[in-house]
Scaffold this motif. Sequence first.
Motif, PDB file in Angstrom:
ATOM      1  N   LYS A  65      19.760   4.366  10.663  1.00  0.00           N
ATOM      2  CA  LYS A  65      20.794   3.999   9.675  1.00  0.00           C
ATOM      3  C   LYS A  65      20.658   4.829   8.411  1.00  0.00           C
ATOM      4  O   LYS A  65      21.645   5.310   7.864  1.00  0.00           O
ATOM      5  N   SER A  90      23.461   7.362   7.139  1.00  0.00           N
ATOM      6  CA  SER A  90      24.190   7.021   5.917  1.00  0.00           C
ATOM      7  C   SER A  90      24.475   8.251   5.055  1.00  0.00           C
ATOM      8  O   SER A  90      25.449   8.282   4.315  1.00  0.00           O
ATOM      9  N   ALA A 108      27.748   9.490   6.544  1.00  0.00           N
ATOM     10  CA  ALA A 108      28.770   8.472   6.804  1.00  0.00           C
ATOM     11  C   ALA A 108      30.107   8.852   6.178  1.00  0.00           C
ATOM     12  O   ALA A 108      30.154   9.429   5.089  1.00  0.00           O
ATOM     13  N   LEU A 142      34.736   3.306   7.328  1.00  0.00           N
ATOM     14  CA  LEU A 142      34.267   3.194   8.707  1.00  0.00           C
ATOM     15  C   LEU A 142      35.336   3.687   9.683  1.00  0.00           C
ATOM     16  O   LEU A 142      36.533   3.440   9.475  1.00  0.00           O
ATOM     17  N   LYS A 184      26.458   0.903  13.845  1.00  0.00           N
ATOM     18  CA  LYS A 184      27.470  -0.117  13.564  1.00  0.00           C
ATOM     19  C   LYS A 184      27.406  -0.467  12.079  1.00  0.00           C
ATOM     20  O   LYS A 184      26.346  -0.752  11.535  1.00  0.00           O
ATOM     21  N   GLY A 185      28.541  -0.400  11.429  1.00  0.00           N
ATOM     22  CA  GLY A 185      28.609  -0.715  10.005  1.00  0.00           C
ATOM     23  C   GLY A 185      28.236   0.450   9.104  1.00  0.00           C
ATOM     24  O   GLY A 185      28.331   0.341   7.882  1.00  0.00           O
ATOM     25  N   VAL A 186      27.811   1.560   9.691  1.00  0.00           N
ATOM     26  CA  VAL A 186      27.487   2.767   8.916  1.00  0.00           C
ATOM     27  C   VAL A 186      28.520   3.853   9.207  1.00  0.00           C
ATOM     28  O   VAL A 186      29.091   4.444   8.306  1.00  0.00           O
ATOM     29  N   ILE A 187      28.761   4.095  10.503  1.00  0.00           N
ATOM     30  CA  ILE A 187      29.721   5.117  10.930  1.00  0.00           C
ATOM     31  C   ILE A 187      30.998   4.465  11.462  1.00  0.00           C
ATOM     32  O   ILE A 187      32.093   4.868  11.139  1.00  0.00           O
ATOM     33  N   TRP A 188      30.839   3.457  12.301  1.00  0.00           N
ATOM     34  CA  TRP A 188      31.992   2.775  12.895  1.00  0.00           C
ATOM     35  C   TRP A 188      31.891   1.271  12.693  1.00  0.00           C
ATOM     36  O   TRP A 188      30.849   0.750  12.314  1.00  0.00           O
ATOM     37  N   LYS A 189      33.004   0.601  12.975  1.00  0.00           N
ATOM     38  CA  LYS A 189      33.045  -0.851  12.790  1.00  0.00           C
ATOM     39  C   LYS A 189      32.319  -1.585  13.910  1.00  0.00           C
ATOM     40  O   LYS A 189      31.591  -2.537  13.666  1.00  0.00           O
TER      41      LYS A 189
END
Length: 141
Positions: free
Chosen positions: A41, A45, A48, A52, A106-111
């Motif tokens: 992550k 980040s 990123a 998202l 998840k939550g960094v690059i995509w939903k």
Amino acid sequence: MITFTVYGEPVAQGRPKASTRTGFVKMYDPKKSKDYKDYVKLAASEHAPDALLLGPIGMVLTVYRSIPKSISKSPKKAMLAETGHIVPTTKPDVDNYLKGVKDALKGVIWKDDSQVVEVFARKRYSARPRIEVKIKELSQL
């Protein structure tokens, strides 16, 4: 396209652990897997997107594991391993590495992981262990 590298020995997603501390069964990641996801992550980040990714995604994952001592004792075999002519056929499976990386992004690059609809993953040996990640938004027609 988003491309980044996470240096260090790759860690595959471990089997979930269970606890009944509060009287209810609670599942959780093993410490080693959780720590590695946090590391991925952090590396991701820095690359990123501003928002998202929400559409379908393609992903390429290359896992470079350390060359085992049994191979590195022979310079010829070590060179073959470094150039991809000898590949790791031992555990962990490549999909266990993929699962851990997808969870970390998840939550960094995509939903959500479900957005990843195309994947190419491979394991290789290298004197510099790492994972290389390439992510591409796929167009919807």
